[in-house]
Scaffold this motif. Structure first.
Motif, PDB file in Angstrom:
ATOM      1  N   GLY A   1       0.822  -1.206   0.000  1.00 50.43           N
ATOM      2  CA  GLY A   1       0.000   0.000   0.000  1.00 50.43           C
ATOM      3  C   GLY A   1       0.854   1.253   0.000  1.00 50.43           C
ATOM      4  O   GLY A   1       0.547   2.226  -0.691  1.00 50.43           O
ATOM      5  N   ARG A   2       1.923   1.210   0.770  1.00 47.17           N
ATOM      6  CA  ARG A   2       2.820   2.388   0.819  1.00 47.17           C
ATOM      7  C   ARG A   2       3.605   2.551  -0.475  1.00 47.17           C
ATOM      8  O   ARG A   2       3.867   3.673  -0.904  1.00 47.17           O
ATOM      9  CB  ARG A   2       3.747   2.257   2.020  1.00 47.17           C
ATOM     10  N   LEU A   3       4.005   1.431  -1.079  1.00 49.18           N
ATOM     11  CA  LEU A   3       4.753   1.509  -2.335  1.00 49.18           C
ATOM     12  C   LEU A   3       3.884   1.993  -3.498  1.00 49.18           C
ATOM     13  O   LEU A   3       4.342   2.753  -4.345  1.00 49.18           O
ATOM     14  CB  LEU A   3       5.336   0.134  -2.696  1.00 49.18           C
ATOM     15  N   THR A   4       2.654   1.527  -3.546  1.00 48.62           N
ATOM     16  CA  THR A   4       1.785   1.839  -4.682  1.00 48.62           C
ATOM     17  C   THR A   4       0.871   3.031  -4.440  1.00 48.62           C
ATOM     18  O   THR A   4       0.301   3.571  -5.379  1.00 48.62           O
ATOM     19  CB  THR A   4       0.895   0.629  -5.023  1.00 48.62           C
ATOM     20  N   GLY A   5       0.710   3.410  -3.187  1.00 48.80           N
ATOM     21  CA  GLY A   5      -0.260   4.448  -2.864  1.00 48.80           C
ATOM     22  C   GLY A   5      -1.679   3.892  -2.908  1.00 48.80           C
ATOM     23  O   GLY A   5      -2.644   4.639  -2.901  1.00 48.80           O
ATOM     24  N   GLY A   6      -1.779   2.580  -2.974  1.00 57.33           N
ATOM     25  CA  GLY A   6      -3.068   1.916  -3.071  1.00 57.33           C
ATOM     26  C   GLY A   6      -3.371   1.569  -4.522  1.00 57.33           C
ATOM     27  O   GLY A   6      -2.900   2.232  -5.445  1.00 57.33           O
ATOM     28  N   LEU A   7      -4.129   0.530  -4.702  1.00 60.71           N
ATOM     29  CA  LEU A   7      -4.505   0.107  -6.042  1.00 60.71           C
ATOM     30  C   LEU A   7      -6.024   0.000  -6.082  1.00 60.71           C
ATOM     31  O   LEU A   7      -6.628  -0.720  -5.290  1.00 60.71           O
ATOM     32  CB  LEU A   7      -3.852  -1.236  -6.383  1.00 60.71           C
ATOM     33  N   TYR A   8      -6.629   0.735  -7.004  1.00 63.04           N
ATOM     34  CA  TYR A   8      -8.083   0.854  -7.056  1.00 63.04           C
ATOM     35  C   TYR A   8      -8.571   0.627  -8.482  1.00 63.04           C
ATOM     36  O   TYR A   8      -7.831   0.840  -9.444  1.00 63.04           O
ATOM     37  CB  TYR A   8      -8.523   2.250  -6.605  1.00 63.04           C
ATOM     38  N   LEU A   9      -9.827   0.239  -8.606  1.00 67.24           N
ATOM     39  CA  LEU A   9     -10.495   0.217  -9.904  1.00 67.24           C
ATOM     40  C   LEU A   9     -11.387   1.448  -9.968  1.00 67.24           C
ATOM     41  O   LEU A   9     -12.214   1.662  -9.083  1.00 67.24           O
ATOM     42  CB  LEU A   9     -11.355  -1.035 -10.073  1.00 67.24           C
ATOM     43  N   TYR A  10     -11.204   2.241 -11.026  1.00 64.70           N
ATOM     44  CA  TYR A  10     -11.947   3.490 -11.174  1.00 64.70           C
ATOM     45  C   TYR A  10     -13.013   3.358 -12.259  1.00 64.70           C
ATOM     46  O   TYR A  10     -12.766   2.798 -13.329  1.00 64.70           O
ATOM     47  CB  TYR A  10     -11.001   4.628 -11.547  1.00 64.70           C
ATOM     48  N   LYS A  11     -14.176   3.903 -11.990  1.00 64.52           N
ATOM     49  CA  LYS A  11     -15.305   3.856 -12.925  1.00 64.52           C
ATOM     50  C   LYS A  11     -14.942   4.519 -14.254  1.00 64.52           C
ATOM     51  O   LYS A  11     -15.177   3.960 -15.325  1.00 64.52           O
ATOM     52  CB  LYS A  11     -16.514   4.554 -12.297  1.00 64.52           C
ATOM     53  N   GLU A  12     -14.372   5.702 -14.200  1.00 63.29           N
ATOM     54  CA  GLU A  12     -14.029   6.440 -15.423  1.00 63.29           C
ATOM     55  C   GLU A  12     -12.976   5.689 -16.240  1.00 63.29           C
ATOM     56  O   GLU A  12     -13.016   5.681 -17.473  1.00 63.29           O
ATOM     57  CB  GLU A  12     -13.530   7.846 -15.069  1.00 63.29           C
ATOM     58  N   GLY A  13     -12.037   5.048 -15.550  1.00 58.16           N
ATOM     59  CA  GLY A  13     -11.021   4.254 -16.234  1.00 58.16           C
ATOM     60  C   GLY A  13     -11.617   3.029 -16.903  1.00 58.16           C
ATOM     61  O   GLY A  13     -11.215   2.648 -18.006  1.00 58.16           O
ATOM     62  N   LEU A  14     -12.593   2.415 -16.236  1.00 57.99           N
ATOM     63  CA  LEU A  14     -13.266   1.260 -16.811  1.00 57.99           C
ATOM     64  C   LEU A  14     -14.005   1.650 -18.089  1.00 57.99           C
ATOM     65  O   LEU A  14     -13.907   0.951 -19.112  1.00 57.99           O
ATOM     66  CB  LEU A  14     -14.241   0.656 -15.799  1.00 57.99           C
ATOM     67  N   LEU A  15     -14.705   2.777 -18.070  1.00 62.39           N
ATOM     68  CA  LEU A  15     -15.409   3.237 -19.268  1.00 62.39           C
ATOM     69  C   LEU A  15     -14.434   3.588 -20.391  1.00 62.39           C
ATOM     70  O   LEU A  15     -14.674   3.275 -21.557  1.00 62.39           O
ATOM     71  CB  LEU A  15     -16.301   4.433 -18.938  1.00 62.39           C
TER      72      LEU A  15
END
Length: 166
Positions: A136-150
């Protein structure tokens, strides 16, 4: 010896020449399998003039590049399916094309959903929280974003349309 559905190929190599005289490359020794399958001669697509085919390919490509909304790209892709079926390819070619399209769609949608950097962006799923030890500290967190999915779906549909039109 290679045995295919309709072809048996046997390779004999009795090469007494030195490597200075003749070098055997992989392309000389191995048959090259491609996805290129000529349309059946009784199909409508086969009888089209090659210039017409090229014009249609360039037209679909231009429209696919010009469209931005996933809904419009999906419509264009669906519009191509009947034309693709008119080519009457062998079933194996359809299977490979569907697999390539699905992998392309999945890869583009997922990668854009994870690494979308523009704002605004709405988190759909948290894969690695920002406060997770080490990762988490290395990546700043990894998330799936709605706008990125579209955005990824639009890119993937553009890719799928280009594959289906070719």
């Amino acid at each position: 010896m290679l045995v295919g559905r309709n072809v048996v190929s046997i390779f004999f190599f009795n090469d007494t020449a030195t490597t200075e005289i003749y070098t055997l490359s992989l392309h000389d020794a191995l048959p090259i399998w491609t996805l290129t399958v000529v349309e059946k001669k009784n199909s409508l697509i086969y009888h089209l003039d090659p210039r017409t085919k090229l014009f249609l390919l360039l037209s679909v490509g231009t429209v696919a590049i010009s469209l931005d909304e996933p809904e419009h790209l999906l419509l264009l892709f669906v519009f191509l399916i009947p034309a693709y079926l008119l080519a009457r390819f062998e079933l194996n070619k359809y299977k490979v094309i569907v697999l390539v399209i699905l992998i392309g769609l999945w890869g583009m949608a997922l990668s854009q959903a994870m690494f979308y950097r523009q704002w605004p962006r709405t988190v759909i799923v948290t894969i690695i929280p920002g406060d997770f030890p080490l990762l988490g500290r290395l990546t700043g967190g990894l998330y799936l974003y709605k706008e990125g999915l579209l955005y990824g779906l639009a890119q993937g549909l553009r890719f799928a349309t280009m594959i289906a039109s070719g």
